[in-house]
Design a protein around this motif. Structure first.
Motif, mmCIF file in Angstrom:
data_model
loop_
_atom_site.group_PDB
_atom_site.id
_atom_site.type_symbol
_atom_site.label_atom_id
_atom_site.label_comp_id
_atom_site.label_asym_id
_atom_site.label_seq_id
_atom_site.Cartn_x
_atom_site.Cartn_y
_atom_site.Cartn_z
ATOM 1 N N ARG A 286 0.849 -1.184 0.000
ATOM 2 C CA ARG A 286 0.000 0.000 0.000
ATOM 3 C C ARG A 286 0.888 1.237 0.000
ATOM 4 O O ARG A 286 2.116 1.140 0.061
ATOM 5 C CB ARG A 286 -0.910 0.004 1.229
ATOM 6 N N ALA A 287 0.250 2.381 -0.051
ATOM 7 C CA ALA A 287 0.985 3.639 -0.017
ATOM 8 C C ALA A 287 1.588 3.858 1.364
ATOM 9 O O ALA A 287 1.030 3.450 2.379
ATOM 10 C CB ALA A 287 0.059 4.802 -0.386
ATOM 11 N N VAL A 288 2.759 4.499 1.393
ATOM 12 C CA VAL A 288 3.414 4.865 2.644
ATOM 13 C C VAL A 288 3.253 6.363 2.868
ATOM 14 O O VAL A 288 2.785 7.090 1.985
ATOM 15 C CB VAL A 288 4.905 4.465 2.625
ATOM 16 N N ASN A 289 3.631 6.833 4.040
ATOM 17 C CA ASN A 289 3.312 8.211 4.408
ATOM 18 C C ASN A 289 4.286 9.243 3.858
ATOM 19 O O ASN A 289 4.149 10.429 4.136
ATOM 20 C CB ASN A 289 3.222 8.354 5.931
ATOM 21 N N LEU A 290 5.275 8.805 3.076
ATOM 22 C CA LEU A 290 6.213 9.704 2.410
ATOM 23 C C LEU A 290 6.461 9.179 1.011
ATOM 24 O O LEU A 290 6.248 7.987 0.739
ATOM 25 C CB LEU A 290 7.551 9.743 3.166
ATOM 26 N N PRO A 291 6.915 10.016 0.092
ATOM 27 C CA PRO A 291 7.407 9.462 -1.171
ATOM 28 C C PRO A 291 8.476 8.403 -0.893
ATOM 29 O O PRO A 291 9.291 8.558 0.026
ATOM 30 C CB PRO A 291 7.997 10.690 -1.882
ATOM 31 N N ALA A 292 8.447 7.319 -1.645
ATOM 32 C CA ALA A 292 9.329 6.181 -1.361
ATOM 33 C C ALA A 292 10.788 6.589 -1.263
ATOM 34 O O ALA A 292 11.538 6.068 -0.432
ATOM 35 C CB ALA A 292 9.144 5.122 -2.442
ATOM 36 N N LEU A 293 11.220 7.528 -2.096
ATOM 37 C CA LEU A 293 12.609 7.973 -2.058
ATOM 38 C C LEU A 293 12.950 8.570 -0.696
ATOM 39 O O LEU A 293 14.003 8.279 -0.116
ATOM 40 C CB LEU A 293 12.849 9.017 -3.150
ATOM 41 N N SER A 294 12.077 9.431 -0.188
ATOM 42 C CA SER A 294 12.330 10.064 1.103
ATOM 43 C C SER A 294 12.332 9.027 2.226
ATOM 44 O O SER A 294 13.137 9.104 3.161
ATOM 45 C CB SER A 294 11.279 11.136 1.382
ATOM 46 N N TYR A 295 11.442 8.069 2.131
ATOM 47 C CA TYR A 295 11.373 7.005 3.133
ATOM 48 C C TYR A 295 12.664 6.198 3.134
ATOM 49 O O TYR A 295 13.243 5.903 4.196
ATOM 50 C CB TYR A 295 10.163 6.120 2.831
ATOM 51 N N MET A 296 13.164 5.842 1.942
ATOM 52 C CA MET A 296 14.390 5.062 1.863
ATOM 53 C C MET A 296 15.597 5.871 2.327
ATOM 54 O O MET A 296 16.505 5.335 2.973
ATOM 55 C CB MET A 296 14.584 4.548 0.441
ATOM 56 N N ALA A 297 15.634 7.166 2.012
ATOM 57 C CA ALA A 297 16.754 7.994 2.467
ATOM 58 C C ALA A 297 16.812 8.035 3.992
ATOM 59 O O ALA A 297 17.899 7.960 4.581
ATOM 60 C CB ALA A 297 16.623 9.402 1.892
ATOM 61 N N SER A 298 15.645 8.120 4.639
ATOM 62 C CA SER A 298 15.637 8.131 6.105
ATOM 63 C C SER A 298 16.062 6.774 6.660
ATOM 64 O O SER A 298 16.759 6.702 7.681
ATOM 65 C CB SER A 298 14.247 8.513 6.627
ATOM 66 N N LEU A 299 15.693 5.679 5.993
ATOM 67 C CA LEU A 299 16.106 4.351 6.445
ATOM 68 C C LEU A 299 17.613 4.162 6.311
ATOM 69 O O LEU A 299 18.243 3.538 7.170
ATOM 70 C CB LEU A 299 15.374 3.271 5.642
ATOM 71 N N VAL A 300 18.190 4.682 5.236
ATOM 72 C CA VAL A 300 19.643 4.589 5.062
ATOM 73 C C VAL A 300 20.350 5.356 6.180
ATOM 74 O O VAL A 300 21.336 4.880 6.754
ATOM 75 C CB VAL A 300 20.059 5.120 3.679
ATOM 76 N N CYS A 301 19.866 6.567 6.486
ATOM 77 C CA CYS A 301 20.441 7.333 7.603
ATOM 78 C C CYS A 301 20.387 6.534 8.897
ATOM 79 O O CYS A 301 21.389 6.422 9.617
ATOM 80 C CB CYS A 301 19.678 8.652 7.773
ATOM 81 N N ASP A 302 19.245 5.953 9.192
ATOM 82 C CA ASP A 302 19.090 5.195 10.431
ATOM 83 C C ASP A 302 20.012 3.980 10.457
ATOM 84 O O ASP A 302 20.625 3.665 11.487
ATOM 85 C CB ASP A 302 17.637 4.752 10.601
ATOM 86 N N ALA A 303 20.112 3.277 9.318
ATOM 87 C CA ALA A 303 20.933 2.066 9.265
ATOM 88 C C ALA A 303 22.413 2.397 9.475
ATOM 89 O O ALA A 303 23.118 1.706 10.223
ATOM 90 C CB ALA A 303 20.729 1.358 7.925
ATOM 91 N N LYS A 304 22.888 3.451 8.848
ATOM 92 C CA LYS A 304 24.315 3.775 8.965
ATOM 93 C C LYS A 304 24.643 4.361 10.334
ATOM 94 O O LYS A 304 25.723 4.109 10.883
ATOM 95 C CB LYS A 304 24.705 4.731 7.841
ATOM 96 N N ARG A 305 23.727 5.116 10.904
ATOM 97 C CA ARG A 305 23.953 5.610 12.265
ATOM 98 C C ARG A 305 23.942 4.455 13.261
ATOM 99 O O ARG A 305 24.689 4.468 14.249
ATOM 100 C CB ARG A 305 22.895 6.647 12.611
ATOM 101 N N LEU A 306 23.120 3.438 13.005
ATOM 102 C CA LEU A 306 23.096 2.266 13.886
ATOM 103 C C LEU A 306 24.400 1.479 13.784
ATOM 104 O O LEU A 306 24.895 0.942 14.781
ATOM 105 C CB LEU A 306 21.907 1.375 13.528
ATOM 106 N N LEU A 307 24.977 1.419 12.576
ATOM 107 C CA LEU A 307 26.274 0.754 12.415
ATOM 108 C C LEU A 307 27.338 1.443 13.261
ATOM 109 O O LEU A 307 28.156 0.787 13.908
ATOM 110 C CB LEU A 307 26.689 0.764 10.942
ATOM 111 N N ILE A 308 27.330 2.773 13.257
ATOM 112 C CA ILE A 308 28.305 3.520 14.054
ATOM 113 C C ILE A 308 28.051 3.284 15.544
ATOM 114 O O ILE A 308 28.995 3.100 16.326
ATOM 115 C CB ILE A 308 28.238 5.017 13.701
ATOM 116 N N LYS A 309 26.794 3.260 15.932
ATOM 117 C CA LYS A 309 26.469 3.012 17.341
ATOM 118 C C LYS A 309 26.937 1.632 17.785
ATOM 119 O O LYS A 309 27.331 1.434 18.936
ATOM 120 C CB LYS A 309 24.958 3.141 17.540
#
Length: 335
Positions: A286-309
């Motif tokens: 189904r549709a998500v609450n952001l354009p897919a590109l923006s959603y994926m960009a935020s997931l990449v940020c979270d994933a890489k920050r978690l790697l550093i953590k």
């Protein structure tokens, strides 16, 4: 972290999903289909493509939108995640995600470390310019050395809803300056940029006879509902959009303001692109609450920050931070 260190793709299935499948055999097929879609997306496969209405269904679609078919067009999302308030070891991060094909089904991304005390200034703008230039270079490589002529940027995350005049002075100029610096390598130096900050607003609208309901139980307005008059600025180009189907109650609308439109993207076309991208998230049905590109960009940020953590060494400010080389080239390991 195992993915990042070894280059081997992994996928997780929760115990709750398995228990649900065991209790309700009718859900087994749905769960298996969702797992298959996720694995296919992580390896760069295409689960769906969104196209304009086709009179001839036997003909293979060629373009995402008639307007994007007129010239090479890249859709880019920029997300800024700030450093943790109580953990200075996790830096601020800027991620740019970009479509690299005509159907907008293939994605590339680039992340760069931002200053720890990032704010809306020249330093953050320079990092954003570098990240966007990186993904436009990947667009160039994926399209047989064809540079994009139009670039539509959706800006989310920190500062996206603050001081649009200051943002207009800094961020588009930094992107174009970085593109000119690399013009000899990838571009001819001329890119027509459309820049759109997007934020979650506190505006809620209720269903009316004209809008209709999403369904009788949720009593929400339907997905892809836009408000571009009445609530908006009298002269600025902006709109509110409900991109997804909520569970119950009234959804908060996303607010989008166009602060630069060198690409001359018509308002109706831009709204149709936003609505379509909400359905383009590879593993969602189904549709998500952001354009897919923006959603994926935020997931990449979270994933890489978690790697550093979790112990990975953080690169310096402005430096690129990539996943394992085996997880690149169109793969989406962060999903």
């Amino acid at each position: 972290r195992f993915q990042h260190q070894t280059g081997r793709m992994t996928s997780c299935v929760t115990v709750e999903s398995l228990n649900t499948a065991q209790r309700d055999q009718r859900r087994v097929q749905d769960i298996v289909r969702a797992i298959a879609a996720k694995i296919n997306a992580k390896f760069g496969g295409v689960n769906r493509a969104l196209v304009a209405a086709m009179p001839n269904r036997e003909q293979q679609p060629q373009h995402f939108n008639p307007w994007t078919a007129q010239a090479p067009t890249a859709l880019v999302a920029v997300h800024v995640a700030l450093a943790g308030a109580y953990d200075s070891a996790i830096p601020s991060m800027v991620t740019a995600a970009c479509t690299v094909d005509r159907l907008m089904t293939q994605f590339r991304f680039s992340s760069r470390v931002a200053p720890l005390d990032a704010r809306l200034d020249e330093h953050l703008a320079a990092v954003i310019g570098s990240a966007v230039c990186d993904v436009l270079g990947k667009f160039y490589d994926c399209n047989d050395r064809l540079a994009p002529q139009r670039v539509i940027v959706f800006r989310t995350g920190a500062f996206a809803g603050e001081d649009h005049r200051r943002m207009l002075e800094l961020e588009p100029a930094a992107i174009k300056r970085r593109i000119r610096e690399k013009a000899s390598a990838h571009f001819d130096g001329e890119v027509h940029l459309t820049y759109c900050p997007m934020t979650k607003s506190r505006v809620r609208v209720f269903p009316s006879r004209e809008s209709g309901n999403d369904n009788a139980r949720s009593m929400n307005v339907p997905p892809s509902l836009f408000v571009d008059s009445g609530l908006t600025h009298p002269t600025a180009h902006e709109f509110f959009v409900n991109t997804y189907a909520g569970i119950q109650g009234c959804n908060n609308l996303q607010h989008c303001r166009v602060i630069l439109n060198e690409a001359q993207c018509p308002p109706d076309v831009l709204m149709s692109i936003v609505a379509a991208l909400a359905y383009a998230y590879p593993k969602a049905n189904r549709a998500v609450n952001l354009p897919a590109l923006s959603y994926m960009a935020s997931l990449v940020c979270d994933a890489k920050r978690l790697l550093i953590k979790n112990g990975e060494e953080a690169p310096g400010v402005g430096d690129d931070f990539q996943f394992h080389p085996a997880l690149l080239d169109g793969k989406l390991p962060f999903m």
